[in-house]
Design a protein around this motif. Sequence first.
Motif, mmCIF file in Angstrom:
data_model
loop_
_atom_site.group_PDB
_atom_site.id
_atom_site.type_symbol
_atom_site.label_atom_id
_atom_site.label_comp_id
_atom_site.label_asym_id
_atom_site.label_seq_id
_atom_site.Cartn_x
_atom_site.Cartn_y
_atom_site.Cartn_z
ATOM 1 N N MET A 59 -1.734 8.195 1.123
ATOM 2 C CA MET A 59 -0.499 8.991 1.049
ATOM 3 C C MET A 59 -0.755 10.401 1.564
ATOM 4 S SD MET A 59 0.793 8.031 -2.809
ATOM 5 C CE MET A 59 0.982 6.339 -3.345
ATOM 6 N N LEU A 60 -1.874 10.961 1.085
ATOM 7 C CA LEU A 60 -2.209 12.331 1.473
ATOM 8 C C LEU A 60 -2.468 12.431 2.972
ATOM 9 C CD1 LEU A 60 -2.868 15.238 0.708
ATOM 10 C CD2 LEU A 60 -5.127 14.496 -0.006
ATOM 11 N N GLN A 61 -3.164 11.426 3.521
ATOM 12 C CA GLN A 61 -3.457 11.437 4.965
ATOM 13 C C GLN A 61 -2.173 11.362 5.791
ATOM 14 O OE1 GLN A 61 -6.625 12.061 6.080
ATOM 15 N NE2 GLN A 61 -6.885 12.292 3.884
ATOM 16 N N VAL A 62 -1.226 10.541 5.336
ATOM 17 C CA VAL A 62 0.047 10.432 6.055
ATOM 18 C C VAL A 62 0.793 11.758 5.960
ATOM 19 C CG1 VAL A 62 2.311 9.289 6.097
ATOM 20 C CG2 VAL A 62 0.251 7.925 5.764
ATOM 21 N N ASP A 63 0.773 12.334 4.773
ATOM 22 C CA ASP A 63 1.479 13.599 4.568
ATOM 23 C C ASP A 63 0.853 14.708 5.414
ATOM 24 O OD1 ASP A 63 3.298 15.383 3.613
ATOM 25 O OD2 ASP A 63 2.681 15.290 1.526
ATOM 26 N N ALA A 64 -0.475 14.626 5.584
ATOM 27 C CA ALA A 64 -1.179 15.673 6.348
ATOM 28 C C ALA A 64 -1.147 15.389 7.848
ATOM 29 C CB ALA A 64 -2.615 15.780 5.862
ATOM 30 N N GLY A 65 -0.485 14.308 8.238
ATOM 31 C CA GLY A 65 -0.368 14.001 9.673
ATOM 32 C C GLY A 65 -1.617 13.382 10.262
ATOM 33 N N ARG A 66 -2.551 12.934 9.401
ATOM 34 C CA ARG A 66 -3.789 12.350 9.939
ATOM 35 C C ARG A 66 -3.736 10.832 9.999
ATOM 36 N NH1 ARG A 66 -6.221 16.891 7.059
ATOM 37 N NH2 ARG A 66 -6.383 15.643 5.165
ATOM 38 N N LEU A 67 -2.704 10.263 9.429
ATOM 39 C CA LEU A 67 -2.549 8.798 9.437
ATOM 40 C C LEU A 67 -1.080 8.498 9.706
ATOM 41 C CD1 LEU A 67 -3.795 5.964 8.667
ATOM 42 C CD2 LEU A 67 -3.060 6.433 6.336
ATOM 43 N N ALA A 68 -0.849 7.533 10.585
ATOM 44 C CA ALA A 68 0.551 7.234 10.931
ATOM 45 C C ALA A 68 1.250 6.502 9.794
ATOM 46 C CB ALA A 68 0.593 6.377 12.187
ATOM 47 N N LEU A 69 2.536 6.783 9.664
ATOM 48 C CA LEU A 69 3.328 6.008 8.695
ATOM 49 C C LEU A 69 3.708 4.726 9.438
ATOM 50 C CD1 LEU A 69 6.250 7.420 6.508
ATOM 51 C CD2 LEU A 69 5.826 5.025 6.972
ATOM 52 N N ALA A 70 2.753 3.798 9.465
ATOM 53 C CA ALA A 70 2.926 2.588 10.271
ATOM 54 C C ALA A 70 2.521 1.357 9.456
ATOM 55 C CB ALA A 70 2.093 2.713 11.532
ATOM 56 N N ASP A 71 2.404 0.214 10.146
ATOM 57 C CA ASP A 71 2.194 -1.080 9.470
ATOM 58 C C ASP A 71 1.094 -1.072 8.399
ATOM 59 O OD1 ASP A 71 4.071 -1.899 11.214
ATOM 60 O OD2 ASP A 71 2.762 -3.196 12.400
ATOM 61 N N SER A 72 -0.077 -0.530 8.765
ATOM 62 C CA SER A 72 -1.210 -0.601 7.844
ATOM 63 C C SER A 72 -0.887 0.101 6.519
ATOM 64 C CB SER A 72 -2.434 0.046 8.493
ATOM 65 O OG SER A 72 -3.401 0.297 7.517
ATOM 66 N N PHE A 73 -0.389 1.329 6.633
ATOM 67 C CA PHE A 73 -0.070 2.101 5.427
ATOM 68 C C PHE A 73 0.994 1.387 4.596
ATOM 69 C CE2 PHE A 73 2.682 5.560 3.624
ATOM 70 C CZ PHE A 73 1.804 5.964 2.626
ATOM 71 N N VAL A 74 2.048 0.929 5.266
ATOM 72 C CA VAL A 74 3.152 0.278 4.547
ATOM 73 C C VAL A 74 2.655 -0.984 3.841
ATOM 74 C CG1 VAL A 74 5.406 -0.840 4.815
ATOM 75 C CG2 VAL A 74 4.907 1.257 6.070
ATOM 76 N N THR A 75 1.763 -1.725 4.501
ATOM 77 C CA THR A 75 1.225 -2.950 3.893
ATOM 78 C C THR A 75 0.522 -2.640 2.572
ATOM 79 O OG1 THR A 75 0.955 -3.979 6.029
ATOM 80 C CG2 THR A 75 -0.392 -4.879 4.259
ATOM 81 N N HIS A 76 -0.320 -1.611 2.574
ATOM 82 C CA HIS A 76 -1.072 -1.299 1.345
ATOM 83 C C HIS A 76 -0.149 -0.762 0.240
ATOM 84 C CE1 HIS A 76 -4.740 -2.282 3.319
ATOM 85 N NE2 HIS A 76 -4.540 -1.388 4.267
ATOM 86 N N ILE A 77 0.880 -0.031 0.627
ATOM 87 C CA ILE A 77 1.816 0.476 -0.385
ATOM 88 C C ILE A 77 2.710 -0.671 -0.876
ATOM 89 C CG2 ILE A 77 3.693 2.107 -0.868
ATOM 90 C CD1 ILE A 77 0.929 3.441 -0.542
ATOM 91 N N ASP A 78 3.128 -1.552 0.026
ATOM 92 C CA ASP A 78 3.937 -2.706 -0.389
ATOM 93 C C ASP A 78 3.176 -3.606 -1.366
ATOM 94 O OD1 ASP A 78 6.155 -2.002 1.052
ATOM 95 O OD2 ASP A 78 5.958 -3.537 2.595
ATOM 96 N N ARG A 79 1.852 -3.677 -1.186
ATOM 97 C CA ARG A 79 1.059 -4.552 -2.070
ATOM 98 C C ARG A 79 0.912 -4.004 -3.491
ATOM 99 N NH1 ARG A 79 -3.949 -5.633 1.840
ATOM 100 N NH2 ARG A 79 -3.030 -7.196 3.219
ATOM 101 N N CYS A 80 1.250 -2.742 -3.686
ATOM 102 C CA CYS A 80 1.111 -2.143 -5.022
ATOM 103 C C CYS A 80 2.195 -2.713 -5.936
ATOM 104 C CB CYS A 80 1.250 -0.627 -4.920
ATOM 105 S SG CYS A 80 1.255 0.176 -6.518
#
Length: 434
Positions: A59-80
Amino acid sequence: MSFETPVLENPVSNFSPGEKPTWELYSKCVHCGLCLDNCPTYRALGTEMDSPRGRIYQMLQVDAGRLALADSFVTHIDRCLGCMNCQTACPSGVQYGHLLESTRAQIEENYPRPWLQRTIRKHFYAKVLPSFAKLSSTAKLVRFYQQSGLQSLARSTGLLKLLGVAELDALSPRIEKDFSFADLGKVFPAEGTRRGRVAMLIGCVASVAFAELNRATIRVLACNGIEVCIPKAQSCCGALHAHAGWLELARAQARKNIDAMLSREFDAIVTNAAGCGATMKEYAALLEHDPEYAERAKQFVAKVRDISEYLAEVGLVPPKRKVNQRVTYSDPCHLAHAQGIRKPPRELLKAIGAEVVEMPRADTCCGSAGVYNIVQNELSMKILDEKMEFVEMVEPQIIATANVGCMIQLAAGAKRKGLNAEVVHVVELLDRAY
Ligand code: SF4
Ligand code: SF4
């Protein structure tokens, strides 16, 4: 699906301004890892990205612009699961629930889900859930499918397996004949001397699939001298909306329920569903920036009680009969972790004479989590199978819990495991005892 994590060059937040996690929330996580063993998805998958610590980091990496808000991130958040097991385990006071809800709101705003998924989600969250009329007509169609022989035919011919939806079909709740909507606007008197007066939330899915449980709740309250009102203008509590990132829709539900149920007439606002209770207790946080509702939301929250919490408070009238069976209690996450209620349901079971046997990790998630068992079916079943191993260890005759979603999931788990144990809500056992 690709799991590469693109690193961006000129960091600009990939969250949009407005409703997003704050630095204060992120910074509480000191990366100690004490939550990992309590996280069902980490236990099932063993990957850091599917742990609480890993998710907060992403979450922090996406917020800091270092990680895209894309498939990989959404997959891990969806799995929560949003089960809050991590929040209980965390010694640093991380408010994981707030982080998750605002992150999911960001995903809904900024991530283009596939068209079909988007359409189904929009229809379900924005059209069906907020309207008892639409929910009722949808439930009637499902009941027709279940009762007309179509479901049996689809099961026996292997069609459901062929379509890959057999597991989902097994998890679909049985729709009852008489919905709780018929009780809207009614008042159910107390038996004997009146000791209290409450407003009761009947719930959305619960009203069509667990209407008899709602009736049992009213009977139990009446036996305890409590008058029960079912305010007519009440709505779905907004839990499913909030957990999926539809925060504005959750707020709309909260406002409707505050208008319908906040009254000096009622000593408490009672629910038999842990998920609904947890969300109603969050109304003050949800509406803190709403000048018209912020204060009323606080007053509303002060009156919300889970049924077990309320009965413990008023004192249980001794039942006529005993339930002389071996019962194990499975804590719903939204009762134990989100509301901190563990003792009252167990005390109620003991009060009706049940032999209460504690399974290991009674408060670990069963994998139900709203619609998680449908949208993340494979992982949910893996989590459920581990839970059922704990259940099996204590050989119960009855598995009791306090949330309708958990009841469906645990019943599916008992079937998968071949356990000869009945799954019931604590209130149903109380009803039998009276
Ligand atoms: S809410 Fe549950 S599934 Fe999600 S990170 Fe926390 S413990 Fe894991
Ligand atoms: S226990 Fe709390 S502080 Fe430690 S890693 Fe987990 S979330 Fe972070």
